[in-house]
Design a protein around this motif. Structure first.
Motif, PDB file in Angstrom:
ATOM      1  N   LEU A   1     -10.924  31.898  -7.311  1.00  0.00           N
ATOM      2  CA  LEU A   1     -10.581  32.613  -8.534  1.00  0.00           C
ATOM      3  C   LEU A   1     -11.840  32.937  -9.333  1.00  0.00           C
ATOM      4  N   ALA A   2     -12.754  31.981  -9.414  1.00  0.00           N
ATOM      5  CA  ALA A   2     -14.000  32.213 -10.143  1.00  0.00           C
ATOM      6  C   ALA A   2     -14.765  33.381  -9.551  1.00  0.00           C
ATOM      7  N   GLU A   3     -14.813  33.461  -8.221  1.00  0.00           N
ATOM      8  CA  GLU A   3     -15.542  34.548  -7.573  1.00  0.00           C
ATOM      9  C   GLU A   3     -14.904  35.892  -7.882  1.00  0.00           C
ATOM     10  N   LEU A   4     -13.562  35.930  -7.861  1.00  0.00           N
ATOM     11  CA  LEU A   4     -12.868  37.170  -8.181  1.00  0.00           C
ATOM     12  C   LEU A   4     -13.128  37.586  -9.624  1.00  0.00           C
ATOM     13  N   LEU A   5     -12.995  36.643 -10.536  1.00  0.00           N
ATOM     14  CA  LEU A   5     -13.152  36.969 -11.949  1.00  0.00           C
ATOM     15  C   LEU A   5     -14.568  37.437 -12.264  1.00  0.00           C
TER      16      LEU A   5
END
Length: 521
Positions: A119-123
């Motif tokens: 999720l962090a990478e996507l955000l």
């Protein structure tokens, strides 16, 4: 009409560029700016973190359209546009194609919660979120909800930033970047974020947003419900504070107006359900003092045992979260005074929050000059057209001619002269007496472009009355132009206004030469 002449100018620029590959970048810029003029006005909400921008967006649209929260930082830019259904599209910073997502994922992608590395990478790759919504207000305006300007994030938000591998500068850069792309701004100042009015004054002077000015910028003083219960009428206290700020901070050179808003109440008004109304009716049965005493202690009201109140704690908590203490007390008072249906209560709450007047202000102040404001921004961007070539003399000359086809509108169109006079008026360079200043705003389209609106007459004014009034104002401004007391910018402003009245008189004398609708001749 200015619209037609602008379209012809863009056509001429395109023809000058032709199909040659060396002008691909220039053609792309020309097409982008032409599309911006045809698109709805883009209004960005800009302010400190947690100043209530998302709540204000929801209040403008009358419901819950973007996520709000106080525990985590809303980092992503939310761009709300009109569409036939609610959709969510993610735009990325790394050149990846836009990705359609389920609208139910909006909160996960906006209000940053701790999560997985995936999720962090996507955000971290998101540039902005594009949200379409069928709300009719978005037919006129796109709303851009930005993250924030300051670096006072608090522990929870700092943890979120670390999770995303971002820093405070990224948040400010994202906000300023979107503000620079906007046609108009709403600068949001929250009374609840300042320990004193002096701190709010510092917020004014620190609002370093490029392009801000009274023609394109309105201020919102949000969270005025926090003046309650110290003040029975928090909106009245908000008006007092806003007036002081406008004078003391010199904000009149930055903002057209500063409007106090109980935007939490306005947002709740739009989303009030039948169950909410039933609960509020039950609470209105309490005496005003009893209800105020209970609501004042928010945590106890939301969770405490109240056997004499037929509203369970869970529903009281939901009401307090969405309406706030003042909103509950106001709703109960309105019900006691006769708001006996959900729709009647919603309308009264919306008016009582200040949002109804604010929505009208945005439509009038921004909407009546939307076409000119967008064209002015396009002219500014297209001045860079000659810099997009390879430096060859012939190519540069072609780019210069193409740019001039559009940018000459700035000097040939009277509407641009009016815009310059408005800016001079707001900056103080143009010194007119109050009646003439009001006349200036009117004739330049502040209240609309129909003849009766330009002249301050009722909508049913007779044609002869309208023509007589136009000639009377023309004579008045011709006298001001010749008056030796005026000089410099003020004398130039008088000439421009006189010309505006000359054009209106011609429009009234020869209506066959002018279209029946449209703002600029």
């Amino acid at each position: 009409m200015l619209h037609d002449r602008a379209a012809a100018a863009f056509d001429a620029a395109g023809q000058l560029l032709g199909p040659a590959a060396e002008f691909d970048e220039a053609r792309a810029l020309l097409a982008e700016q032409r599309a911006r003029i045809a698109a709805p006005l883009r209004i960005a909400l800009v302010g400190r973190v947690s100043s209530g921008k998302s709540t204000l967006a929801n209040a403008l649209l009358g419901g819950e359209h973007v996520p709000t929260g106080i525990e985590e930082l809303t980092y992503n830019v939310n761009w709300l546009r009109h569409g036939p259904a609610r959709t969510l599209t993610v735009h990325f910073t790394d050149g990846s194609p836009p990705e359609r997502r389920d609208i139910d994922e909006l909160e996960k992608l906006t209000v940053r919660a701790r999560g997985t590395p995936e999720l962090a990478e996507l955000l971290s790759r998101i540039d902005y979120l594009e949200i379409t919504d069928p709300h009719p207000y978005l037919r006129a305006f796109d709303l851009v909800d930005t993250p924030g300007l300051d670096s006072h994030f608090g522990e929870d938000s700092a943890n979120t930033l670390r999770f995303l591998a971002l820093d405070e500068g990224d948040v400010r850069a994202a906000t300023l970047g979107q503000a620079a792309k906007a046609d108009a701004l709403v600068l949001v100042f929250a009374r609840g974020l300042a320990s004193s009015e002096e701190e709010l004054l510092r917020d004014f002077t620190g609002a370093d947003v490029s392009g801000a000015g009274p023609v394109t910028t309105v201020g919102a003083l949000t969270k005025v419900e926090l003046f309650w219960p110290a003040h029975d009428d928090p909106l009245a206290e908000g008006r007092r504070v806003a007036g002081r700020l406008m004078d003391a901070a010199g904000a009149r050179r930055l903002l057209y107006d500063l409007c106090p808003l109980a935007s939490l109440v306005g947002s709740a008004a739009g989303s009030c359900t039948d169950d909410d109304f039933a609960d509020l009716v039950a609470l209105a049965a309490l005496s005003p003092r009893d209800l105020e005493d209970r609501v004042y202690f928010g945590a106890e009201f939301a969770a405490g045992e109240m056997p004499d109140v037929p509203v369970p704690a869970a529903r009281r908590r939901a009401l307090h979260t969405r309406f706030g203490g003042y909103g509950i007390v106001l709703a109960a008072r309105l019900i006691r005074e006769g708001a006996d249906t959900r729709e009647a209560l919603r309308a009264e709450l919306y008016r009582g929050s200040g949002m109804a007047d604010f929505r009208t202000l945005l439509a009038d102040h921004f909407g009546h000059r939307a076409e000119l404001v967008k064209l002015a921004r396009a002219v500014t961007h297209l001045k860079s057209l000659p810099d997009l070539g390879d430096g060859a003399p012939r190519a540069r000359a072609t780019l210069q001619r193409a740019a001039a086809a559009v940018t000459r509108l700035e000097h040939s169109e009277h509407a641009f002269a009016e815009l310059a006079v408005l800016r001079g008026h707001y900056s103080g360079a143009v010194a007119l007496e109050p009646p003439e200043a009001a006349d200036l705003l009117r004739i330049t389209g502040e209240y609309g472009h129909a003849p009766h609106q330009l002249l301050g007459l009722p909508a049913d004014a007779h044609g002869t009355e309208t023509a007589a009034r136009a000639r009377e104002r023309l004579t008045h401004w011709a006298g001001l132009t010749a008056d030796p007391v005026h000089s410099g910018a003020t004398r130039r402003a008088c000439r421009v206004v006189r010309r505006s009245y000359e054009m209106l008189v011609d429009r009234l004398d020869r209506p066959d030469r002018h279209r029946a609708s449209g703002p600029y001749e």
